[in-house]
Design a protein around this motif. Structure first.
Motif, PDB file in Angstrom:
ATOM      1  N   ASP A 264       1.026  -1.043   0.113  1.00  0.00           N
ATOM      2  CA  ASP A 264      -0.058   0.149  -0.016  1.00  0.00           C
ATOM      3  C   ASP A 264       0.838   1.191  -0.030  1.00  0.00           C
ATOM      4  O   ASP A 264       0.558   2.384  -0.851  1.00  0.00           O
ATOM      5  CB  ASP A 264      -0.776  -0.157   1.180  1.00  0.00           C
ATOM      6  CG  ASP A 264      -1.985  -1.009   1.130  1.00  0.00           C
ATOM      7  OD1 ASP A 264      -2.215  -1.496   0.051  1.00  0.00           O
ATOM      8  OD2 ASP A 264      -2.539  -1.239   2.257  1.00  0.00           O
ATOM      9  N   ARG A 268       0.911   4.132  -2.945  1.00  0.00           N
ATOM     10  CA  ARG A 268       0.594   5.482  -2.739  1.00  0.00           C
ATOM     11  C   ARG A 268       1.743   6.237  -3.051  1.00  0.00           C
ATOM     12  O   ARG A 268       1.675   7.613  -3.515  1.00  0.00           O
ATOM     13  CB  ARG A 268       0.346   5.709  -1.188  1.00  0.00           C
ATOM     14  CG  ARG A 268      -1.106   5.117  -0.969  1.00  0.00           C
ATOM     15  CD  ARG A 268      -1.423   5.153   0.373  1.00  0.00           C
ATOM     16  NE  ARG A 268      -2.699   4.937   0.868  1.00  0.00           N
ATOM     17  CZ  ARG A 268      -3.050   3.682   1.674  1.00  0.00           C
ATOM     18  NH1 ARG A 268      -2.043   3.087   2.270  1.00  0.00           N
ATOM     19  NH2 ARG A 268      -4.309   3.223   1.718  1.00  0.00           N
ATOM     20  N   TRP A 272      -0.772   7.207  -6.471  1.00  0.00           N
ATOM     21  CA  TRP A 272      -2.066   6.936  -6.480  1.00  0.00           C
ATOM     22  C   TRP A 272      -2.996   7.287  -5.378  1.00  0.00           C
ATOM     23  O   TRP A 272      -2.802   7.098  -4.148  1.00  0.00           O
ATOM     24  CB  TRP A 272      -2.060   5.449  -6.441  1.00  0.00           C
ATOM     25  CG  TRP A 272      -1.891   4.774  -7.786  1.00  0.00           C
ATOM     26  CD1 TRP A 272      -0.494   4.658  -8.251  1.00  0.00           C
ATOM     27  CD2 TRP A 272      -2.449   3.879  -8.599  1.00  0.00           C
ATOM     28  NE1 TRP A 272      -0.110   4.221  -9.264  1.00  0.00           N
ATOM     29  CE2 TRP A 272      -1.289   3.250  -9.546  1.00  0.00           C
ATOM     30  CE3 TRP A 272      -3.554   3.565  -8.892  1.00  0.00           C
ATOM     31  CZ2 TRP A 272      -1.627   2.660 -10.747  1.00  0.00           C
ATOM     32  CZ3 TRP A 272      -3.958   2.661  -9.690  1.00  0.00           C
ATOM     33  CH2 TRP A 272      -3.039   2.275 -10.657  1.00  0.00           C
ATOM     34  N   GLY A 273      -3.736   8.276  -5.447  1.00  0.00           N
ATOM     35  CA  GLY A 273      -4.679   8.722  -4.462  1.00  0.00           C
ATOM     36  C   GLY A 273      -5.847   8.243  -4.214  1.00  0.00           C
ATOM     37  O   GLY A 273      -5.985   6.979  -5.041  1.00  0.00           O
TER      38      GLY A 273
END
Length: 308
Positions: A264, A268, A272-273
């Motif tokens: 994760d 991010r 990647w929002g």
């Protein structure tokens, strides 16, 4: 689950699309069975295609490709229970929560582990670790061939047979456990084909034999660092793609927290929002079809939101 008509279609090959047999429309859509679909890249397998209740109204539909296809629709065919994909989608479509898709359920074979483990991820590891995982999965990865089957043979056949929307933004892929891992890999390897992926209870590598705590920690750290680099380099543009992860915290899912949290962070860090990437934890959820069925609305609305 409501009883529905199952349609037997002619055995499919990538060179000749099967004849499409029509069944009476039901409140849960229609299932079409393609048996022993041939491929130049992997062994034959069955494919189940679900058509939504509004299929005959003249519109074209996005397509969701899903792994472990025998577990998606029919409890009589499922290995360990079914997802109830059709029931979920019928309700979500009726409520205006999702677009109306065609679902292509690709059955697994006895080579499931080798077809679902990403070849690039195995190849990136130090030799000893790569050999350990290769032995665990039963041999060298067959995932690149499996994805070529989907992209080069199955998708053209589906598009030629059904009223599909064929572009990247209308083509999605999803699966659970090792099926989650191959769904991520599919979007990395074929970003021009798959615009979104949903990975439920993604099965990150586990070391099964006994190791002392320090050795196990070092093994996990090596794997997660290596795979994080490969995933960071392979992720497509977040401006044009979407990615979903989830996991439970019971049974096998309880072991994924270390790996999933690091992946994760990697995603991010690549920009990647929250509108393009989601990673959720479902307390009390186990690693089984019943748990995936219970939360299936969440990834389906992410993949098929009318706003995307």
């Amino acid at each position: 689950m409501n009883r529905r008509a199952l349609i037997a279609a002619l055995a499919a090959t990538p060179l000749a699309a099967p004849a499409l047999a029509h069944s009476p429309k039901t409140d849960t859509g229609r299932l079409i069975e393609w048996e022993a679909v041939a491929s130049s890249h992997v062994g034959p397998r069955n494919v189940t295609v679900w058509l939504p209740p509004d299929y005959d109204q003249g519109s074209r539909h996005p397509v969701l490709y899903m792994h472990d296809g025998q577990n998606l629709f029919d409890p009589a065919r499922a290995n360990f229970g079914e997802w109830g994909v059709d029931e979920h989608l019928v309700r979500l479509i009726a409520n205006g929560q999702v677009r109306s898709p065609i679902v292509v359920g690709i059955w697994n074979t006895s080579l499931r582990l080798r077809e679902y483990v990403p070849a690039d991820l195995i190849a990136s590891l130090p030799a000893e670790i790569g050999e350990t995982l290769t032995t665990l999965y039963g041999g060298q990865p067959l995932s690149d061939g499996y994805l070529r089957f989907i992209v080069e043979e199955l998708k053209p056949q589906v598009d030629a047979t059904f009223a599909t929307l064929t572009g990247r933004d209308d083509t999605m892929i999803s699966g659970s456990s090792m099926g989650g891992l191959i769904s991520l890999y599919a979007m990395m390897k074929h970003p021009q084909v798959f615009g979104a992926a949903a990975c439920l209870s993604t099965h990150w590598p586990l070391r099964l034999e006994r190791l002392d705590e320090a050795a196990l920690a070092q093994w996990r750290e090596t794997v997660v660092q290596t795979w994080s680099r490969v995933i960071a380099a392979g992720l497509p543009d977040p401006a044009t793609h979407r990615l979903y992860f989830d996991r439970g915290d019971e049974t096998l899912d309880q072991f994924y927290a270390f790996f999933q949290s690091r992946i994760d962070q990697t995603v991010r860090a690549e920009g990647w929002g929250p509108d393009r990437f989601r990673s959720l934890v479902f307390p009390g959820a186990q690693h089984n079809e019943a748990s995936w069925n219970q939360r299936l609305d969440v990834p389906l609305t992410f993949l098929l939101s009318p706003q995307t």
